[in-house]
Enzyme design. Structure first.
Site, mmCIF file in Angstrom:
data_model
loop_
_atom_site.group_PDB
_atom_site.id
_atom_site.type_symbol
_atom_site.label_atom_id
_atom_site.label_comp_id
_atom_site.label_asym_id
_atom_site.label_seq_id
_atom_site.Cartn_x
_atom_site.Cartn_y
_atom_site.Cartn_z
ATOM 1 N N GLY A 1 8.638 3.086 -4.464
ATOM 2 C CA GLY A 1 8.890 4.071 -5.503
ATOM 3 C C GLY A 1 8.866 3.437 -6.886
ATOM 4 O O GLY A 1 8.697 2.224 -7.023
ATOM 5 N N ALA B 1 6.656 3.889 2.745
ATOM 6 C CA ALA B 1 5.685 4.759 3.412
ATOM 7 C C ALA B 1 5.469 6.040 2.623
ATOM 8 O O ALA B 1 5.356 7.135 3.169
ATOM 9 C CB ALA B 1 6.156 5.065 4.832
ATOM 10 N N TYR C 1 3.080 7.604 -0.890
ATOM 11 C CA TYR C 1 1.653 7.577 -1.234
ATOM 12 C C TYR C 1 1.150 6.127 -1.362
ATOM 13 O O TYR C 1 0.137 5.759 -0.792
ATOM 14 C CB TYR C 1 1.425 8.139 -2.626
ATOM 15 C CG TYR C 1 1.419 9.586 -2.919
ATOM 16 C CD1 TYR C 1 0.217 10.274 -3.030
ATOM 17 C CD2 TYR C 1 2.595 10.256 -3.213
ATOM 18 C CE1 TYR C 1 0.193 11.598 -3.435
ATOM 19 C CE2 TYR C 1 2.568 11.580 -3.618
ATOM 20 C CZ TYR C 1 1.365 12.253 -3.716
ATOM 21 O OH TYR C 1 1.347 13.549 -4.121
ATOM 22 N N VAL C 2 1.840 5.323 -2.200
ATOM 23 C CA VAL C 2 1.324 3.989 -2.542
ATOM 24 C C VAL C 2 1.240 3.117 -1.291
ATOM 25 O O VAL C 2 0.225 2.450 -1.049
ATOM 26 C CB VAL C 2 2.192 3.315 -3.627
ATOM 27 C CG1 VAL C 2 1.724 1.883 -3.867
ATOM 28 C CG2 VAL C 2 2.152 4.108 -4.929
ATOM 29 N N LYS D 1 -8.766 4.275 -6.082
ATOM 30 C CA LYS D 1 -9.914 5.032 -5.553
ATOM 31 C C LYS D 1 -11.094 4.101 -5.307
ATOM 32 O O LYS D 1 -11.834 4.261 -4.329
ATOM 33 C CB LYS D 1 -10.292 6.147 -6.543
ATOM 34 C CG LYS D 1 -11.408 7.085 -6.073
ATOM 35 C CD LYS D 1 -10.924 8.107 -5.061
ATOM 36 C CE LYS D 1 -12.029 8.904 -4.385
ATOM 37 N NZ LYS D 1 -12.638 9.962 -5.168
ATOM 38 N N HIS E 1 -22.295 25.990 5.568
ATOM 39 C CA HIS E 1 -22.496 25.297 6.843
ATOM 40 C C HIS E 1 -23.560 24.215 6.706
ATOM 41 O O HIS E 1 -24.543 24.438 6.010
ATOM 42 C CB HIS E 1 -22.918 26.321 7.890
ATOM 43 C CG HIS E 1 -22.912 25.793 9.287
ATOM 44 N ND1 HIS E 1 -21.765 25.415 9.944
ATOM 45 C CD2 HIS E 1 -23.932 25.573 10.158
ATOM 46 C CE1 HIS E 1 -22.071 24.988 11.160
ATOM 47 N NE2 HIS E 1 -23.384 25.064 11.311
ATOM 48 N N GLU F 1 -1.602 4.356 1.120
ATOM 49 C CA GLU F 1 -2.950 4.147 0.566
ATOM 50 C C GLU F 1 -3.310 2.659 0.538
ATOM 51 O O GLU F 1 -4.428 2.273 0.895
ATOM 52 C CB GLU F 1 -3.034 4.744 -0.846
ATOM 53 C CG GLU F 1 -2.990 6.259 -0.846
ATOM 54 C CD GLU F 1 -3.128 6.879 -2.221
ATOM 55 O OE1 GLU F 1 -3.377 8.080 -2.297
ATOM 56 O OE2 GLU F 1 -2.978 6.164 -3.231
#
Ligand code: FAD
Ligand code: NDP
Length: 516
Positions: A311, A220, A222-223, A88, A489, A226
């Protein structure tokens, strides 16, 4: 089998609860500890701290084996050290680079032609933060009266854990009434020449001393996506190698839109391609040989860094699970609805369990609930359904509930209505950012009030947008309620309250204006 096991443990808990169970209740404990936790990551720490808070005598083991290039880290597990948190922070660093260019359009006098990241400084800042979290974690364990041993624990028998105590490498044993296995996983390496010696993984990238440069990201999921995106945002040149499809298991339309967004931002994909070998050239760069499995053509290219993101494997091999009789599937532990393994007093939580989402909040909540069931008379089980998740790419993708494909497969196409729309974030107008991939959809039942089965959103801060809607979806959100909700809004989250176009209608889902 699973129900019987759980009933047995809940009856036992109810008995303990009625006796006012606490760690002083037994005059002479049969075991050294009430609970031994193997693994001090998100799941293990949550379970250990909660159990100690319920009065249990708890010991937690945590040990990290260095990666092949020698990276190691402290207590806290994957999330804190080599996962969510450093990811993050690097995601934020890359978004800030983009924001500098936007600032110029908004009137800031910044020379955005010459901005360059200082990789070394970024890595040091990220690592300093991690070290502070490691320290706070150790203090927290001490305050909460959880004993912590920095060693690899393994089973001698189902109630006995053995380990090597430092600094004198003495072999020791402890016994415990309950054992919770929360050992998580580590990245896989492909079985090809040069993979281990010359490649790195997400375990290394967040503390990598040299600039990554031109990087081949293999995988391809998440890791892979990102890492490729924050590297691109920081000014490096990632290429993503895709074995089959991008983001297997996610909604196909959303995944393909995300890949298109990455392509538009200059990240190339090597489709249906697998790596064959990695070799170090005389100039020190890495020659990667690969094969396109569609065309059966071989190819090669030169990179500065090769990052495997193919993975993760569960860390069961050092546990000696056979000695305890715990059943496994592949490299994961099989558990029932109460996270009990095939041995009733041994439990498993977090990434190590078979067939459940590998996400930090899942690990934390399941660990905490397990401790409450074991030591506070609770009967609440972890609900693994409708877990929200986010892929932290520059336009993030967040979702909760079913993909369109799953809904159609389970309910039939005639029973599903998909509401969708493209939208234009207000803040994108002045810097003229592409809005081509800002898209959201709600997958709902076709009849009645139209219960919502899945929500999907690609856009800025997707995780922040979807978190609240996830609670609504778990509470039975319907299209009727959603469209009766007044938006805030101008936000992008309000777009969910304006979804009026169904896919079935064939109407153009592109917005005409922002405020009507
Ligand atoms: P871990 O955190 O892996 O902890 C297990 C600990 O046990 C480790 O310290 C391990 O070394 C130790 N151990 C192993 N064997 C033994 C033993 N025999 N004895 C003692 N100790 C042992 N999830 C999200 O929700 N959001 C995100 O944004 C996100 N980003 C991620 C980014 C990356 C790059 C990665 C890799 C993962 C990410 N995840 C994310 C997933 C998340 O990090 C994991 O789901 C979570 O950390 C799992 O926690 P755990 O406690 O099960 O395992
Ligand atoms: P994933 O299983 O999600 O993705 C692995 C990718 O590698 C797939 O694209 C897969 O392709 C490919 N692959 C697998 N084996 C090979 C091979 N031998 N050669 C080439 N490609 C291969 O794993 P990740 O490591 O990306 O993530 C692990 C878990 O960590 C995730 O499931 C997630 O739960 C968690 N995580 C969560 C994050 C978040 O919440 N934001 C961020 C990062 C991780 P194929 O589809 O063909 O199998």
């Amino acid at each position: 089998m699973s129900t019987i096991k759980f009933l047995r443990s809940s009856t036992h808990n109810a008995l303990r609860s009625s006796l006012g169970w606490c760690r002083h209740a037994a005059s002479r404990p049969r075991y050294d500890y009430d609970l031994v936790v193997l693994g001090g990551g998100s799941a293990g720490l949550a379970c250990a701290k909660e159990a100690a808070g319920c009065g249990a005598r708890v010991l937690c083991f945590d040990y990290v084996k260095p990666t092949p290039v020698g990276t190691k880290w402290g207590i806290g597990g994957t999330c804190v050290n080599v996962g969510c948190i450093p990811k993050k922070l690097m995601h934020q660093a890359s978004l800030l680079g983009e924001a500098v260019h936007e600032a110029v359009a908004y009137g800031w006098n910044v020379d955005d032609k010459n901005i360059r990241p200082d990789w070394g400084k970024l890595v040091r800042s990220v690592q300093n933060h991690i070290k502070s979290v490691n320290w706070v974690t150790r203090v927290d364990l001490r305050d909460k009266k959880v004993e912590y041993v920095n060693s690899m624990g393994s089973f001698r028998d189902s109630h006995t854990i053995e380990y090597v105590a430092m600094p004198d490498a003495e072999h020791r044993q402890v016994t415990s009434e309950y054992v919770v296995v929360a050992v998580g996983g580590r990245p896989r390496y492909p079985d090809i020449p040069g993979a281990v010696e010359l490649g790195i993984t997400s375990d290394d990238i967040f503390s990598y001393e040299r600039e990554p440069g031109r990087t081949l990201v293999v995988g391809a999921g998440y890791v892979g996506l990102e890492c490729a995106c924050f590297l691109k945002g920081l000014g490096y040149e990632p290429t993503v190698m895709v074995r089959s499809i991008v983001l297997r298991g996610f909604d196909r339309q959303m995944s393909e839109l995300l890949a298109a967004m990455m392509t538009e931002r200059g990240i190339p994909f090597l489709g249906t391609t697998i790596p064959k070998a990695v070799e170090r050239q005389a100039d020190g760069r890495l020659l990667v040989r690969y094969r396109n499995t569609t065309t059966q053509m071989d190819g090669s290219d030169v990179f500065d860094t090769v990052l495997w993101a193919i993975g993760r494997k569960g860390l069961i091999e050092d546990l000696n699970l056979e000695a305890a009789g715990v059943k496994t599937h592949d490299d994961k532990i099989v558990v029932d609805a109460a996270e009990a393994t095939s041995v009733p007093h041994i439990f498993a939580v977090g990434d190590i369990i078979y067939g459940r989402p590998e996400l930090t909040p899942v690990a934390i909540l399941s660990g905490r609930l397990l401790a409450r069931r074991l030591f506070a008379g609770s009967t609440q089980l972890m609900d693994y359904a409708d877990v929200a998740t986010t892929v932290f790419t520059p336009l993030e993708y967040s979702c909760v509930g079913m993909s369109e494909e799953t809904a159609i497969e389970l309910r039939g196409a005639d029973n599903i209505e998909v509401f969708h729309g493209y939208y234009k974030p207000t803040e994108f107008f002045i810097p003229q950012k592409s809005v081509r991939h800002c898209y959201l959809k709600a997958v709902a039942e076709v009849s009645g009030d139209q219960k919502i089965l899945g929500l999907h959103y690609i856009g800025p801060v997707a995780g922040e947008v979807i978190q609240g809607f996830a609670a609504a979806l778990k509470s039975g959100l319907t299209v009727k309620t959603l469209l009766n909700t007044v938006g805030i809004h101008p936000t992008t989250a309000e777009e969910f309250t304006r979804l009026s176009i169904t896919k079935r209608s064939g109407r153009d889902p592109t917005p005409a204006s922002c405020c009507s």
